[in-house]
Motif scaffolding. Sequence first.
Motif: not given
Length: 142
Positions: A1-10, A45-51, A117-119
């Motif tokens: 699952m992509s980070l953006e998909k995960f964040l969009s869910l939670v 958030l995903e874009a900044r997290a990657m940076e 979902t485990l991180v």
Amino acid sequence: MSLEKFLSLVADPGGIILCYTKDNMQVGEKANPNRAEHFTSAAALEARAMELTLLGCDLYFTPSRFDTRTRNKKAAKGASAVWVDVDVRDDKGFDTHDAALAGIAEFTRLASLPMPTLVSTGGGYHCYWVCYTQLKPAEWEI
């Protein structure tokens, strides 16, 4: 699952997501709110997290929705997930990652919950159970 998909869910897109860089924080040290960055979308958030990851920063976020830029109980307005932090440490929690995963599986079986979902956090796991409706604080507090 992509980070953006995960964040969009939670994460609630109408709320404020807080993302902390922990630069050299010690275990047990409280996060400094001046290190928070505020986002209203999972994509941002995903874009900044990657940076920040490329710069070597440690990151975490809160899936709670807040009505201010302050992260505290009074400002909490809702959550799109229920989550648990499972530690793997000598002094508390589980001794190994395998034991932690077995404990999570046993807990979900006994509680009749689906597997979360485990991180992996490096020092354990964050377990997220995504909700289909926004939970108010009184519904998630125990």
